[in-house]
Design a protein around this motif. Structure first.
Motif, short mmCIF file in Angstrom:
data_model
loop_
_atom_site.label_atom_id
_atom_site.label_comp_id
_atom_site.label_asym_id
_atom_site.label_seq_id
_atom_site.Cartn_x
_atom_site.Cartn_y
_atom_site.Cartn_z
N PHE A 1 -5.76 3.37 -0.04
CA PHE A 1 -4.52 2.62 0.39
C PHE A 1 -3.74 3.12 1.54
O PHE A 1 -3.09 2.61 2.28
CB PHE A 1 -3.68 2.57 -0.83
CG PHE A 1 -3.96 1.95 -2.10
CD1 PHE A 1 -4.78 1.09 -1.99
CD2 PHE A 1 -3.22 2.47 -3.41
CE1 PHE A 1 -5.36 0.37 -3.21
CE2 PHE A 1 -3.93 1.94 -4.39
CZ PHE A 1 -4.80 0.71 -4.42
N LEU B 1 -5.62 1.36 4.33
CA LEU B 1 -4.94 -0.04 4.45
C LEU B 1 -3.73 0.01 5.31
O LEU B 1 -3.42 -0.89 5.89
CB LEU B 1 -5.06 -0.64 2.98
CG LEU B 1 -6.62 -0.75 2.52
CD1 LEU B 1 -6.36 -1.49 0.97
CD2 LEU B 1 -7.63 -1.82 3.12
N ASP B 2 -2.80 0.89 4.65
CA ASP B 2 -1.63 1.01 5.53
C ASP B 2 -1.77 1.32 6.79
O ASP B 2 -0.91 0.64 7.61
CB ASP B 2 -0.72 2.01 4.62
CG ASP B 2 0.74 2.10 5.22
OD1 ASP B 2 1.54 1.28 5.00
OD2 ASP B 2 0.98 3.42 5.72
N TRP C 1 0.88 -1.17 -0.13
CA TRP C 1 0.03 0.02 -0.07
C TRP C 1 0.93 1.19 -0.08
O TRP C 1 0.67 2.25 -0.79
CB TRP C 1 -1.03 0.04 1.21
CG TRP C 1 -1.46 -1.23 1.18
CD1 TRP C 1 -1.63 -2.02 2.61
CD2 TRP C 1 -2.43 -2.01 0.57
NE1 TRP C 1 -2.37 -3.13 2.33
CE2 TRP C 1 -2.91 -3.14 1.31
CE3 TRP C 1 -2.84 -1.63 -0.82
CZ2 TRP C 1 -3.77 -4.19 0.61
CZ3 TRP C 1 -3.65 -2.82 -1.64
CH2 TRP C 1 -4.02 -3.98 -0.68
#
Length: 246
Positions: free
Chosen positions: A155, A158-159, A90
């Motif tokens: 992203f 998600l990271d 990500w």
């Protein structure tokens, strides 16, 4: 009061038991008849007690008695294990996606809307169609750039979740990635994330920043080459057909 000598006539006299009232003396003894004393005895004035003379105290140095409380600092984040994987797909996508529109920029020719026509007097003129910059490929660039920014936010979330799962306490919040919709705003999340990761994993965490710097340098080179080609083409048209009418 007695009447043994017969010298005290009957009358009202101050009561020997209570000087605030009068009592009837019948000439021989006190009776049980009472009356208010119109002239109660006045107590002699009592002189005021002498007041002690204040003595001057020596000057004392100023002492600040204010109690100051120290702000409670956030606890230090615990360090990760030496073999902890601090990078994931990500973060690399967050760095690369904003440069996607730069990579496809050379395929857009804003001069495609210019046309060369011959006028009745035999001369050639260059004319620009209305909105010649807004070609279909231009809108493709806008759409790709917007989609890349949306994916950067996704992203980043998600990271952020991946760092929490790996044990990073209070990682840089993913909401900072919304700055990506501003010019180069994605760097806010990349830099913030790298600083915090470097605190919990000493010696690591700065690779995304170095990659972003390299991509910036590459994008500058691509932009210069693209702009040079556009201006060269425009200069060629003006030289061959004249700038009149453009």
């Amino acid at each position: 009061m007695s009447n043994t000598d017969g010298q005290v006539p009957a009358g009202w006299y101050a009561d020997p038991d209570n000087t605030l009232q009068l009592r009837w003396w019948d000439g021989a003894q006190w009776t049980e008849h009472y009356a208010p004393n119109p002239r109660p005895p006045v107590a002699p004035p009592v002189p005021p007690a002498p007041q002690p003379t204040p003595t001057a105290l020596p000057a004392q140095p100023y002492v600040d008695t204010t109690v100051y409380t120290q702000a409670t600092a956030a606890p230090e984040r615990p360090k990760l294990a030496a073999d902890a994987r601090i990078y994931n797909p990500w973060i690399w996508l967050i760095v690369v996606l904003p440069f996607l529109s730069i990579l496809i920029l050379p395929f857009w020719n804003p001069l495609s809307g210019l046309s060369i026509v011959q006028t009745p007097d035999g001369q050639f003129r260059a004319f620009a169609e209305p909105g010649f910059f807004a070609s279909p490929f231009y809108f493709v660039l806008i759409a790709v750039s917007f989609l890349a920014n949306v994916l950067v936010v996704v992203f980043a979330y998600l990271d952020h979740r991946d760092l929490l799962r790996k044990g990073v306490e209070r990682p840089f919040h993913w909401a900072w990635s919304f700055f990506t919709f501003l010019s180069s705003g994605f760097l806010v999340y990349v830099i913030g994330r790298s600083v915090i990761v470097r605190k919990v994993a000493p010696g690591k965490g700065l690779a995304p920043i170095w990659l972003a710097i390299a991509l910036y340098a590459l994008s500058i080179v691509i932009g210069i080459i693209w702009a040079s080609a556009i201006f060269s083409s425009l200069a060629g048209l003006m030289h061959n057909y004249g700038a009149s009418g453009v």
